[in-house]
Design an enzyme around this catalytic site. Structure first.
Site, PDB file in Angstrom:
ATOM      1  N   GLU A  16       0.860  -1.194   0.000  1.00 17.67           N
ATOM      2  CA  GLU A  16       0.000   0.000   0.000  1.00 17.67           C
ATOM      3  C   GLU A  16       0.893   1.240   0.000  1.00 17.67           C
ATOM      4  O   GLU A  16       1.862   1.310   0.756  1.00 17.67           O
ATOM      5  CB  GLU A  16      -0.885  -0.004   1.255  1.00 17.67           C
ATOM      6  N   ALA A  50      -9.971  11.588   1.841  1.00 13.53           N
ATOM      7  CA  ALA A  50     -11.346  12.070   1.639  1.00 13.53           C
ATOM      8  C   ALA A  50     -11.377  13.596   1.519  1.00 13.53           C
ATOM      9  O   ALA A  50     -10.525  14.282   2.079  1.00 13.53           O
ATOM     10  CB  ALA A  50     -12.210  11.633   2.804  1.00 13.53           C
ATOM     11  N   GLY A 108     -14.646   5.565   4.990  1.00 17.66           N
ATOM     12  CA  GLY A 108     -13.825   6.715   5.378  1.00 17.66           C
ATOM     13  C   GLY A 108     -14.053   6.998   6.859  1.00 17.66           C
ATOM     14  O   GLY A 108     -15.072   6.591   7.435  1.00 17.66           O
ATOM     15  N   ASP A 109     -13.088   7.657   7.477  1.00 14.68           N
ATOM     16  CA  ASP A 109     -13.213   7.986   8.902  1.00 14.68           C
ATOM     17  C   ASP A 109     -14.127   9.177   9.096  1.00 14.68           C
ATOM     18  O   ASP A 109     -14.059  10.145   8.336  1.00 14.68           O
ATOM     19  CB  ASP A 109     -11.828   8.271   9.505  1.00 14.68           C
ATOM     20  N   ALA A 123     -19.825   1.622   4.047  1.00 16.57           N
ATOM     21  CA  ALA A 123     -19.130   1.129   2.848  1.00 16.57           C
ATOM     22  C   ALA A 123     -20.034   0.216   2.019  1.00 16.57           C
ATOM     23  O   ALA A 123     -19.943   0.195   0.789  1.00 16.57           O
ATOM     24  CB  ALA A 123     -17.861   0.391   3.262  1.00 16.57           C
ATOM     25  N   TYR A 143     -11.653  -5.798  10.122  1.00 17.32           N
ATOM     26  CA  TYR A 143     -10.975  -5.438  11.375  1.00 17.32           C
ATOM     27  C   TYR A 143     -10.893  -6.651  12.311  1.00 17.32           C
ATOM     28  O   TYR A 143     -11.867  -6.990  12.992  1.00 17.32           O
ATOM     29  CB  TYR A 143     -11.756  -4.285  12.038  1.00 17.32           C
ATOM     30  N   HIS A 147     -14.113  -3.145  14.461  1.00 18.34           N
ATOM     31  CA  HIS A 147     -13.968  -1.721  14.117  1.00 18.34           C
ATOM     32  C   HIS A 147     -14.253  -0.881  15.369  1.00 18.34           C
ATOM     33  O   HIS A 147     -15.191  -1.173  16.112  1.00 18.34           O
ATOM     34  CB  HIS A 147     -14.936  -1.358  12.987  1.00 18.34           C
ATOM     35  N   LYS A 163     -21.563  -6.590   3.745  1.00 22.29           N
ATOM     36  CA  LYS A 163     -20.673  -5.956   2.767  1.00 22.29           C
ATOM     37  C   LYS A 163     -20.203  -6.986   1.725  1.00 22.29           C
ATOM     38  O   LYS A 163     -20.169  -6.691   0.540  1.00 22.29           O
ATOM     39  CB  LYS A 163     -19.488  -5.341   3.523  1.00 22.29           C
ATOM     40  N   GLN A 210       6.114   6.342  15.405  1.00 18.77           N
ATOM     41  CA  GLN A 210       5.179   5.756  14.442  1.00 18.77           C
ATOM     42  C   GLN A 210       4.152   4.877  15.149  1.00 18.77           C
ATOM     43  O   GLN A 210       2.955   4.963  14.879  1.00 18.77           O
ATOM     44  CB  GLN A 210       5.982   4.939  13.423  1.00 18.77           C
TER      45      GLN A 210
END
Ligand code: FAD
Length: 286
Positions: A16, A50, A108-109, A123, A143, A147, A163, A210
């Site tokens: 990613e 977003a 999206g958050d 989603a 998740y 989530h 989903k 991080q």
């Protein structure tokens, strides 16, 4: 190529990346992509920030570059909160016109600066819309620890099933640091009739700041083995870097051994880190 076909052949290995930030030119990612190409990923996904068409254009540009210039399949992320059906239709048309075949459909958050859309609440609404409006392969997020917004693990699993039934053909997990959480989740998915490939999302931690940021954002649980590494090496950057890579390699070896459908490496655009992991696991990727 549709990603679903890949999972029929092998344990998939993917990366990613995120498009360059606002202040950086778009081509600043080309070097990273050139280097990542050497580590033979089956596909590379591109995140979506977003809000605003500029972000969409960046995701599209990077996903197209991966496909056309690097000759690697790409997966474009797309989140739906804040967009209406008309806007979404236009974005899907742009993807189609530019040869993008795979979309990671996301909510999206939630963010107070984004006005919520009446058309897309979850989603699953986006998955249904994409199914109806284009011939794309659709991936979804999942998740292993549940989530953070979900009422419970069970409720989240039920929503995940909706989903997948709506048309997701592959799932990618949120990052996790205890493989047992993943195995439990995978088992529960199987029992719930969620039968699409599930890729394990792995984020190598190479510095202390991080992990603090990551955990505060997604709430991942850190097992004691990991905390001991942080205690001992957190303030020694070189040692933390080496230990973080070794931890991720250890996770991946175990996941591949246990028949996981694929490994999705959150590279954070660090091709050096991706390379060191690849060099350790490449003989296992078949
Ligand atoms: P959903 O599947 O909609 O789930 C969100 C919550 O709603 C869950 O609690 C779920 O249980 C609940 N829910 C779902 N359906 C229903 C329903 N029908 N009724 C009631 N409740 C429901 N964010 C970005 O902005 N850009 C990115 O590029 C990005 N990439 C990501 C990649 C991966 C692999 C992952 C795991 C996450 C990514 N995210 C990204 C973050 C993601 O947008 C957030 O985690 C977001 O909070 C949830 O998105 P989702 O698609 O999983 O939402």
């Amino acid at each position: 190529m549709k990603l679903t076909d890949l999972f029929k052949k092998k344990q998939v290995f993917s990366f990613e990346v995120f498009p360059p930030k606002r202040t950086a030119p778009i081509d600043s990612i080309y070097n990273t992509l050139d280097e990542l190409k050497n580590f033979k990923p089956d596909f590379i996904s591109v995140t979506y920030g977003a809000g605003g068409s500029e972000n969409f254009e960046k995701t599209l540009h990077v996903a197209k570059t991966i496909k056309d210039k690097c000759k690697i399949e790409s997966l474009a992320h797309l989140s739906c909160i804040g967009l209406n059906k008309e806007d979404m239709y236009k974005l899907l048309s742009e993807f189609r016109e530019n040869g993008i075949e795979n979309i990671l459909a996301l909510r999206g958050d939630l963010n107070p600066s984004i006005k919520l859309s009446k058309d897309f609440r979850h989603a699953v609404d986006l998955v249904e819309f994409i199914r109806e409006n284009g011939d794309f392969d659709i991936a979804g997020a999942c998740y292993p620890e549940g989530h953070p917004d979900a009422e419970s693990f069970e409720a989240d699993l039920k929503n995940l099933k909706y989903k997948v039934d709506a048309g997701c053909t592959h799932l990618i997990t949120q990052l996790f640091y205890d493989n047992e959480d993943f195995y439990y989740f995978r088992d529960r998915c199987e029992k719930a009739g969620i039968d699409v490939p599930i890729e394990a999302g792995i984020m190598p931690v190479v510095n202390k700041a991080q992990i603090e940021r990551t955990v505060s954002l997604c709430g991942a649980r850190l097992p004691s083995k990991f905390l001991r590494i942080m205690d001992k090496y957190g303030d020694k950057p070189e040692s933390m870097h080496a230990a973080g890579i070794a931890y991720a390699v250890d996770q991946i070896v175990d996941l591949l051994t246990q028949g996981t459908d694929g490994i999705h490496l959150y590279t954070m655009n660090r091709s050096d880190v991706a390379g060191r992991i690849y060099n350790n696991i490449s003989p296992l990727l078949m």
